[in-house]
Design a protein around this motif. Structure first.
Motif, PDB file in Angstrom:
ATOM      1  N   THR A 248     -11.064   3.295   3.580  1.00 24.47           N
ATOM      2  CA  THR A 248     -10.900   2.509   4.510  1.00 24.47           C
ATOM      3  C   THR A 248     -11.798   1.400   4.329  1.00 24.47           C
ATOM      4  O   THR A 248     -12.804   1.522   3.774  1.00 24.47           O
ATOM      5  N   PHE A 249     -11.292  -0.036   3.967  1.00 21.18           N
ATOM      6  CA  PHE A 249     -12.052  -1.164   4.002  1.00 21.18           C
ATOM      7  C   PHE A 249     -11.946  -1.864   5.272  1.00 21.18           C
ATOM      8  O   PHE A 249     -10.659  -2.054   5.926  1.00 21.18           O
ATOM      9  N   ASP A 250     -13.008  -2.386   5.781  1.00 21.61           N
ATOM     10  CA  ASP A 250     -12.960  -3.396   6.977  1.00 21.61           C
ATOM     11  C   ASP A 250     -12.049  -4.398   6.864  1.00 21.61           C
ATOM     12  O   ASP A 250     -11.240  -4.767   7.482  1.00 21.61           O
ATOM     13  N   ALA A 251     -12.134  -5.104   5.640  1.00 24.70           N
ATOM     14  CA  ALA A 251     -11.062  -6.281   5.219  1.00 24.70           C
ATOM     15  C   ALA A 251     -10.823  -6.372   3.798  1.00 24.70           C
ATOM     16  O   ALA A 251     -12.097  -6.210   2.834  1.00 24.70           O
ATOM     17  N   VAL A 252      -9.807  -6.680   3.421  1.00 28.44           N
ATOM     18  CA  VAL A 252      -9.684  -6.712   1.855  1.00 28.44           C
ATOM     19  C   VAL A 252      -9.064  -8.124   1.803  1.00 28.44           C
ATOM     20  O   VAL A 252      -7.882  -8.485   1.741  1.00 28.44           O
TER      21      VAL A 252
ATOM     22  N   VAL B 280      11.965  -0.439   0.270  1.00 30.88           N
ATOM     23  CA  VAL B 280      12.679  -0.261   1.463  1.00 30.88           C
ATOM     24  C   VAL B 280      11.811   0.490   2.430  1.00 30.88           C
ATOM     25  O   VAL B 280      10.685   0.772   2.226  1.00 30.88           O
ATOM     26  N   ALA B 281      11.932  -0.633   3.582  1.00 35.77           N
ATOM     27  CA  ALA B 281      10.646  -0.370   4.655  1.00 35.77           C
ATOM     28  C   ALA B 281      11.507  -0.694   5.995  1.00 35.77           C
ATOM     29  O   ALA B 281      12.505  -1.160   6.273  1.00 35.77           O
ATOM     30  N   ASP B 282      10.958  -0.410   7.010  1.00 29.84           N
ATOM     31  CA  ASP B 282      11.026  -0.742   8.467  1.00 29.84           C
ATOM     32  C   ASP B 282      10.047  -1.654   8.882  1.00 29.84           C
ATOM     33  O   ASP B 282       8.924  -2.109   8.296  1.00 29.84           O
ATOM     34  N   PRO B 283      10.381  -2.721   9.885  1.00 31.47           N
ATOM     35  CA  PRO B 283       9.491  -3.445  10.330  1.00 31.47           C
ATOM     36  C   PRO B 283       8.055  -3.347  10.707  1.00 31.47           C
ATOM     37  O   PRO B 283       7.234  -4.133  10.581  1.00 31.47           O
ATOM     38  N   SER B 284       7.830  -1.970  11.057  1.00 33.85           N
ATOM     39  CA  SER B 284       6.348  -1.430  11.160  1.00 33.85           C
ATOM     40  C   SER B 284       5.677  -1.511   9.963  1.00 33.85           C
ATOM     41  O   SER B 284       4.333  -1.475  10.122  1.00 33.85           O
ATOM     42  N   LYS B 285       6.013  -1.770   8.777  1.00 35.48           N
ATOM     43  CA  LYS B 285       5.390  -1.638   7.540  1.00 35.48           C
ATOM     44  C   LYS B 285       4.831  -3.177   7.300  1.00 35.48           C
ATOM     45  O   LYS B 285       3.886  -3.213   6.545  1.00 35.48           O
ATOM     46  N   LEU B 286       5.459  -3.977   8.016  1.00 36.82           N
ATOM     47  CA  LEU B 286       5.014  -5.379   7.440  1.00 36.82           C
ATOM     48  C   LEU B 286       3.757  -5.753   8.193  1.00 36.82           C
ATOM     49  O   LEU B 286       3.480  -5.503   9.276  1.00 36.82           O
ATOM     50  N   ALA B 287       2.905  -6.416   7.225  1.00 34.32           N
ATOM     51  CA  ALA B 287       1.466  -6.925   7.926  1.00 34.32           C
ATOM     52  C   ALA B 287       1.074  -8.159   7.080  1.00 34.32           C
ATOM     53  O   ALA B 287       1.441  -8.469   6.044  1.00 34.32           O
ATOM     54  N   ALA B 288       0.131  -8.736   7.816  1.00 37.06           N
ATOM     55  CA  ALA B 288      -0.405  -9.736   7.388  1.00 37.06           C
ATOM     56  C   ALA B 288      -1.817  -9.709   6.340  1.00 37.06           C
ATOM     57  O   ALA B 288      -1.869 -10.582   5.367  1.00 37.06           O
ATOM     58  N   SER B 289      -2.105  -8.447   6.304  1.00 36.66           N
ATOM     59  CA  SER B 289      -3.278  -8.091   5.519  1.00 36.66           C
ATOM     60  C   SER B 289      -3.350  -6.602   5.343  1.00 36.66           C
ATOM     61  O   SER B 289      -2.838  -5.796   5.978  1.00 36.66           O
ATOM     62  N   VAL B 290      -3.970  -6.360   4.135  1.00 38.29           N
ATOM     63  CA  VAL B 290      -4.035  -4.726   4.192  1.00 38.29           C
ATOM     64  C   VAL B 290      -5.028  -4.121   5.333  1.00 38.29           C
ATOM     65  O   VAL B 290      -6.250  -4.408   5.445  1.00 38.29           O
ATOM     66  N   SER B 291      -4.418  -3.194   5.974  1.00 39.22           N
ATOM     67  CA  SER B 291      -4.984  -2.597   7.141  1.00 39.22           C
ATOM     68  C   SER B 291      -4.835  -1.181   7.447  1.00 39.22           C
ATOM     69  O   SER B 291      -4.934  -0.666   8.433  1.00 39.22           O
TER      70      SER B 291
ATOM     71  N   VAL C  81       0.873  -1.060   0.023  1.00 37.59           N
ATOM     72  CA  VAL C  81      -0.065  -0.033   0.128  1.00 37.59           C
ATOM     73  C   VAL C  81       0.983   1.026   0.131  1.00 37.59           C
ATOM     74  O   VAL C  81       1.737   1.199   0.788  1.00 37.59           O
ATOM     75  N   LYS C  82       0.977   2.038  -1.014  1.00 36.90           N
ATOM     76  CA  LYS C  82       1.452   3.238  -1.014  1.00 36.90           C
ATOM     77  C   LYS C  82       0.773   4.642  -1.288  1.00 36.90           C
ATOM     78  O   LYS C  82      -0.553   4.533  -1.309  1.00 36.90           O
ATOM     79  N   GLY C  83       1.303   5.660  -1.115  1.00 34.03           N
ATOM     80  CA  GLY C  83       0.531   6.911  -1.315  1.00 34.03           C
ATOM     81  C   GLY C  83       0.283   7.617  -0.206  1.00 34.03           C
ATOM     82  O   GLY C  83      -0.593   8.807  -0.068  1.00 34.03           O
ATOM     83  N   GLY C  84       0.891   7.426   0.842  1.00 32.25           N
ATOM     84  CA  GLY C  84       0.882   8.311   2.333  1.00 32.25           C
ATOM     85  C   GLY C  84       1.332   9.463   1.795  1.00 32.25           C
ATOM     86  O   GLY C  84       0.947  10.775   2.561  1.00 32.25           O
ATOM     87  N   GLY C  85       2.175   9.798   0.902  1.00 28.28           N
ATOM     88  CA  GLY C  85       2.699  11.008   0.331  1.00 28.28           C
ATOM     89  C   GLY C  85       2.100  11.702  -0.697  1.00 28.28           C
ATOM     90  O   GLY C  85       2.561  12.449  -1.440  1.00 28.28           O
ATOM     91  N   ALA C  86       1.038  10.865  -1.039  1.00 26.68           N
ATOM     92  CA  ALA C  86       0.044  11.069  -2.376  1.00 26.68           C
ATOM     93  C   ALA C  86       1.078  11.045  -3.680  1.00 26.68           C
ATOM     94  O   ALA C  86       0.659  11.589  -4.613  1.00 26.68           O
ATOM     95  N   ALA C  87       2.017  10.285  -3.502  1.00 30.08           N
ATOM     96  CA  ALA C  87       2.986  10.253  -4.882  1.00 30.08           C
ATOM     97  C   ALA C  87       2.799   9.078  -5.553  1.00 30.08           C
ATOM     98  O   ALA C  87       3.312   8.894  -6.510  1.00 30.08           O
ATOM     99  N   HIS C  88       1.781   8.251  -5.222  1.00 29.77           N
ATOM    100  CA  HIS C  88       1.723   6.754  -5.819  1.00 29.77           C
ATOM    101  C   HIS C  88       1.408   6.624  -7.381  1.00 29.77           C
ATOM    102  O   HIS C  88       1.835   5.547  -7.886  1.00 29.77           O
ATOM    103  N   ALA C  89       0.915   7.649  -7.720  1.00 31.71           N
ATOM    104  CA  ALA C  89       0.455   7.514  -9.461  1.00 31.71           C
ATOM    105  C   ALA C  89       1.909   7.398 -10.223  1.00 31.71           C
ATOM    106  O   ALA C  89       2.097   6.535 -10.871  1.00 31.71           O
TER     107      ALA C  89
END
Ligand SMILES: O=C[C@H](O)[C@H](O)[C@H](O)COP(=O)(O)O
Length: 244
Positions: free
Chosen positions: A193-197, A132-143, A109-117
Motif C-alpha cells: 500500500t502506498f499513500d500516493a503513487v 476487460v473491466a467493469d466501471p468500478s475498476k476505473l480510477a484517476a490514480s493508483v489507489s 494494477v493486476k495480481g488480485g488473484g496472484a497471477a500477475h507474473a
C-alpha cells in the motif's frame, strides 16, 4: 483482497465483446480472474461453433477453465507468438468512462488473484492486449495495493525496500490454508500500500530492479484496448490509436 464493485453482467459484456474480436487462427493469451473468465467461456462457445484458436493460459485457473470449455491450449514457449491477449485488471488508471481525460497512457494494477507474473509475460508478448473491466475498476490514480510476487527467501528484504519507498507491505495470507498464499510459481505475494503513487512508471522501475522481486502488478502502457462493460453495453477505449 479480491474485490470488485462491478456486476457479473458488466463483466460478461466486457469479456464477450473482447472475445468477439478474436480472429480465426489466432493464438490468444487467456487472462485470469472473473472478468477474463467470461472471455474464455465465450471463446469456448466460438470454438464449439468452429473457431480455430490456441489459448495460452496465464494461470492454473485459466488453464482449467479453458480445458473445461474446450479451448485448445499451448504453453507460451510452444507458440511462435501471441496475436492477442484478453485479461482483467484490479484497477485501470488513466481511462475514464466519461472521457473526461484522454486515454493516451494507462496503468493497470493486476495480481488480485496472484497471477500477475505470468499475466505480464503473456500480455506483454501479445501483438494486441485487450483489457476487460467493469466501471468500478476505473480510477484517476493508483489507489489499491500493488501486489509484488517475491522469492520466498526475499520477502523480508523486499518488504524493507518497499518501506524505504514509502510503502506498507503485507504478506498475502491464504483463506483456507494456514500461512501465506503461494503463487502458481511457488512464490509469495506482498500487497504493498502506498499513500500516493505520483509516478507509477518510476515505482514500476524501482520494484522491477529490486533483487528478489519476481514481478509486480503495475502494468504500464501495456494495454492497447480497454473494454468496460456497463449496464447497457460496452465502452471501448482504443489506447493504441490515441498513443499514435
Ligand atoms: O491475478 C489476477 C489478475 O490480475 C486478475 O486479472 C485481476 O485480479 C482482475 O480480476 P477480476 O476480473 O476477477 O476482478
Amino acid at each position: 483482497m479480491k474485490q470488485s464493485g462491478g456486476s457479473e453482467d458488466q463483466k460478461r459484456r466486457a469479456g464477450e465483446r473482447a472475445a468477439a474480436r478474436v480472429d480465426d487462427g489466432a493464438v490468444v493469451g487467456l487472462g485470469t480472474g472473473s472478468t477474463a473468465a467470461h472471455a474464455i467461456r465465450e471463446l469456448g462457445e466460438r470454438v464449439d461453433a468452429g473457431l480455430d484458436v490456441v489459448g495460452v493460459p496465464t494461470s492454473f485457473a485459466s488453464r482449467e477453465l479453458a480445458r473445461e470449455v474446450g479451448v485448445p491450449l499451448a504453453d507460451l514457449d510452444a507458440v511462435d507468438g501471441v496475436d492477442v491477449a484478453i485479461d482483467g485488471a484490479d484497477q485501470v488508471v488513466g481511462v475514464h468512462s466519461d472521457d473526461e481525460t484522454g486515454a493516451a497512457s494507462s496503468v493497470l494494477v493486476k495480481g488480485g488473484g496472484a497471477a500477475h507474473a505470468r499475466e505480464k509475460l503473456v500480455d506483454a508478448a501479445a501483438d494486441a492486449f485487450h483489457v476487460v473491466a467493469d466501471p468500478s475498476k476505473l480510477a484517476a490514480s493508483v489507489s489499491v495495493p500493488v501486489p509484488v510476487e517475491v522469492l520466498p527467501a526475499a520477502r523480508t528484504v523486499v518488504a524493507d525496500a518497499v518501506r524505504d519507498r514509502g510503502g506498507d507491505p503485507s504478506l498475502r495470507r491464504a483463506d483456507r490454508k494456514d500461512g501465506p498464499v503461494v503463487t502458481d510459481n511457488g512464490n509469495l505475494v506482498l500487497d504493498c500500500t502506498f499513500d500516493a503513487v505520483d509516478d507509477p512508471r518510476a515505482l514500476a522501475t524501482a520494484l522491477s530492479t529490486t533483487p528478489g522481486v519476481v514481478e509486480h502488478g503495475l502494468f504500464v502502457d501495456l494495454a492497447d484496448t480497454v473494454h468496460v462493460g456497463t449496464d447497457d453495453g460496452v465502452d471501448v477505449h482504443d489506447l493504441a490509436s490515441e498513443r499514435s
